[in-house]
Design an enzyme around this catalytic site. Structure first.
Site, PDB file in Angstrom:
ATOM      1  N   HIS A 272       1.348  -0.579  -0.298  1.00  0.00           N
ATOM      2  CA  HIS A 272      -0.255  -0.436   0.036  1.00  0.00           C
ATOM      3  C   HIS A 272       0.390   1.296  -0.148  1.00  0.00           C
ATOM      4  O   HIS A 272       1.834   1.400   0.834  1.00  0.00           O
ATOM      5  CB  HIS A 272      -1.045   0.315   1.167  1.00  0.00           C
ATOM      6  CG  HIS A 272      -2.104  -1.410   1.537  1.00  0.00           C
ATOM      7  ND1 HIS A 272      -3.086  -1.171   2.254  1.00  0.00           N
ATOM      8  CD2 HIS A 272      -1.709  -2.125   0.254  1.00  0.00           C
ATOM      9  CE1 HIS A 272      -4.147  -1.718   2.070  1.00  0.00           C
ATOM     10  NE2 HIS A 272      -3.098  -2.823   0.817  1.00  0.00           N
TER      11      HIS A 272
ATOM     12  N   PRO B 179      -1.518  -0.500  19.436  1.00  0.00           N
ATOM     13  CA  PRO B 179      -1.243  -0.768  17.933  1.00  0.00           C
ATOM     14  C   PRO B 179      -1.803   0.531  17.495  1.00  0.00           C
ATOM     15  O   PRO B 179      -1.333  -0.043  16.470  1.00  0.00           O
ATOM     16  CB  PRO B 179      -2.109  -1.831  18.549  1.00  0.00           C
ATOM     17  CG  PRO B 179      -3.647  -1.733  19.513  1.00  0.00           C
ATOM     18  CD  PRO B 179      -2.323  -0.775  20.472  1.00  0.00           C
TER      19      PRO B 179
ATOM     20  N   TYR C 228      -8.192   4.599   8.717  1.00  0.00           N
ATOM     21  CA  TYR C 228      -8.671   4.706  10.474  1.00  0.00           C
ATOM     22  C   TYR C 228      -9.622   6.808  10.584  1.00  0.00           C
ATOM     23  O   TYR C 228     -10.138   6.851  10.390  1.00  0.00           O
ATOM     24  CB  TYR C 228      -7.031   5.676  10.771  1.00  0.00           C
ATOM     25  CG  TYR C 228      -5.820   4.547  11.124  1.00  0.00           C
ATOM     26  CD1 TYR C 228      -5.371   3.826   9.620  1.00  0.00           C
ATOM     27  CD2 TYR C 228      -5.614   3.820  11.979  1.00  0.00           C
ATOM     28  CE1 TYR C 228      -4.368   3.011  10.258  1.00  0.00           C
ATOM     29  CE2 TYR C 228      -4.430   3.052  12.053  1.00  0.00           C
ATOM     30  CZ  TYR C 228      -4.195   2.949  11.064  1.00  0.00           C
ATOM     31  OH  TYR C 228      -2.721   2.407  11.164  1.00  0.00           O
TER      32      TYR C 228
ATOM     33  N   LYS D 224       3.285  -0.442  14.826  1.00  0.00           N
ATOM     34  CA  LYS D 224       4.510  -0.645  15.361  1.00  0.00           C
ATOM     35  C   LYS D 224       5.521  -1.582  15.668  1.00  0.00           C
ATOM     36  O   LYS D 224       6.307  -1.669  16.201  1.00  0.00           O
ATOM     37  CB  LYS D 224       5.319   1.425  16.045  1.00  0.00           C
ATOM     38  CG  LYS D 224       4.906   2.350  15.312  1.00  0.00           C
ATOM     39  CD  LYS D 224       6.049   2.384  14.295  1.00  0.00           C
ATOM     40  CE  LYS D 224       5.098   2.870  13.451  1.00  0.00           C
ATOM     41  NZ  LYS D 224       6.000   2.731  11.739  1.00  0.00           N
TER      42      LYS D 224
ATOM     43  N   TYR E 269       4.532   6.369   9.543  1.00  0.00           N
ATOM     44  CA  TYR E 269       4.228   5.527   9.446  1.00  0.00           C
ATOM     45  C   TYR E 269       4.965   4.567   8.561  1.00  0.00           C
ATOM     46  O   TYR E 269       4.762   3.398   9.141  1.00  0.00           O
ATOM     47  CB  TYR E 269       2.532   5.804   8.630  1.00  0.00           C
ATOM     48  CG  TYR E 269       2.026   4.564   8.890  1.00  0.00           C
ATOM     49  CD1 TYR E 269       0.420   5.131   9.658  1.00  0.00           C
ATOM     50  CD2 TYR E 269       1.587   3.777   7.988  1.00  0.00           C
ATOM     51  CE1 TYR E 269      -0.171   3.981   9.590  1.00  0.00           C
ATOM     52  CE2 TYR E 269       0.806   2.565   8.412  1.00  0.00           C
ATOM     53  CZ  TYR E 269      -0.789   2.315   8.816  1.00  0.00           C
ATOM     54  OH  TYR E 269      -1.156   1.690   9.613  1.00  0.00           O
TER      55      TYR E 269
END
Ligand code: FAD
Ligand code: DHB
Length: 391
Positions: A72, A292, A201, A296, A384
């Site tokens: 992604h 979470p 998210y 990571k 990220y």
């Protein structure tokens, strides 16, 4: 029995360390308290940073990840009923993430180790660590009812948050930093095609929700729930209704399907310093836990062991202990960066029990700025995909 490195725990950290050491010609034994089937089917993480995927590739365990994993180049932040894409490709010079289940990595690492004829001692009980300050530490345990002792040069404590390694360090040596969050995540796996190509998210007044996936036919979804929630109170129908409410967006709907696995995980931030005591080195969740949000934990575990493997290799090449001595500080810089990022994502996206209208406005202001400002979006994106230090 004798080996060079005794590794406690066959999670991603322990298995990857064993693999990296074997590539350096260093012998190790992996001691795991659970059965092989349990370890290989424990559903947990799913997002690999660019460098984690590259590590699997460059060390010869990336073939299945490359064919079955999903690459992604962005995620969606959903709030106010709309999506706002964070474009990792554009913001980080083409970097991305790979969605591939942690238990698949564990299966791949077990397979490569066993096929090379190296041992993993599953179902070991009463594991104890001895003489950590000496040059000949040892590990004792019970296997099939028999007492075993492994003498070694180095012990790697890769046995997760609830393991025995960290607790083997005498009181007063470690400094602990901790934050508990007043909520948990309820996670499901479902046999339904993901309703979005990229992770979503979602910030919602009823609480955070996350849409992720494992394959073109399997969805992975999470809901923020109160900290003391019981999974028995959540029927599949209730979970889907809540997901549909919190993930609602204009012109979009969430497809449901059979729930094949569900569970609740507590959320905390936890770090011990230093990550070393004598000849014991802590890696992964044994030394630090992140909430979470931001994905990571497994990535940090893989980073720790690649730093440790280099240090151990340098130790065996000429007795050089410099990298071993620097192990803890080398890891902690990245650990604290990931901690800040995970805390920041968690704080921005979750509903806190006593939050008022002012706090909600602050969260929405932060979200709006994060998606509008190139600097703020870049900050999210580079963390990220995995922040690489320049110095
Ligand atoms: P573990 O995976 O916990 O492995 C430790 C091993 O040691 C286990 O096999 C255990 O059985 C064994 N063990 C324990 N005690 C003993 C003992 N006394 N003797 C011998 N063996 C012992 N991270 C990400 O990077 N991305 C994500 O998307 C992500 N999502 C997550 C979602 C959820 C719901 C959860 C719960 C976690 C998530 N994480 C994520 C975190 C990630 O799963 C962990 O950080 C990761 O498992 C850490 O690996 P580890 O090898 O250090 O520890
Ligand atoms: C997943 C887990 C996470 O914690 C996250 O932030 C994103 C995805 C997952 O399990 O797919």
């Amino acid at each position: 029995m004798r080996t060079q490195v005794a590794i406690i725990g066959a999670g991603p950290a322990g298995l990857m360390l064993a693999h990296l050491l074997s590539l350096e010609g260093i012998e190790s034994m992996v001691i795991e308290s659970r059965a092989r089937g349990y370890v290989a089917h424990r559903v947990r993480a799913g997002v690999l940073e660019q460098a984690s995927a590259d590590l699997l590739d460059s060390t010869g365990v990336g073939a299945r990840m490359r064919s079955e994993g999903l690459v992604h180049h962005g995620i969606e932040l959903r709030f106010g009923g709309r999506d706002h894409r964070i474009d990792f490709g554009a913001l980080t010079g083409g970097r991305g993430i790979t969605v591939y289940g942690q238990q698949e990595i564990v299966k791949d690492l077990i397979a490569i180790r066993l096929s090379a004829g190296h041992p993993i001692l599953f179902e070991a009980s009463d594991v104890r660590l001895h003489d950590l300050k000496s040059e000949r530490p040892s590990v004792t345990f019970l296997l099939d009812g028999a007492s075993m002792t492994i003498e070694c040069d180095i012990i790697a404590g890769c046995d997760g948050f609830h393991g025995v390694s960290r607790d083997s360090i005498p009181a007063g040596v470690l400094t602990t930093y901790e934050r508990k969050y007043p909520f948990s995540w309820l996670g499901i796996l479902a046999g339904v095609a993901p309703s979005s190509e990229e992770l979503i998210y979602s910030y919602h007044e009823r609480g955070f929700a996350l849409l992720s996936m494992r394959s073109p036919t399997v969805s992975r979804l999470y809901l923020q729930v109160p900290a003391d929630e019981r999974i028995g109170d959540w029927s599949d129908a209730r979970i889907w209704t809540e997901l549909q409410t919190r993930l609602a967006a204009d012109g979009w709907s969430l497809a449901d399907g059979p729930v094949t696995e569900k569970g609740i995980s507590a959320m905390r931030s936890f770090v011990v310093e230093p990550m070393q005591f004598g000849r014991l080195f802590l890696s992964g969740d044994a030394a630090h836990i992140v909430p979470p949000t931001g994905a990571k934990g497994m990535n940090l575990a893989l980073r720790d062991v690649s730093i440790l493997a280099d240090a151990v290799a340098s130790f065996y090449k000429g007795g050089d202990t410099r990298l071993l001595n620097e192990y803890s500080s080398s890891c902690l810089r990245r650990v604290w960066r990931a901690h800040h990022f995970s805390w920041w994502m968690t704080s921005m996206l979750h509903r806190f029990p006593n939050s008022d209208a002012y706090q909600t406005r602050l969260q929405l202001a932060q979200l709006a700025y994060t998606v509008d400002s190139r600097a703020a979006s870049t900050s999210l994106a580079e963390n990220y995909v995995g922040y690489e230090w320049t110095t």
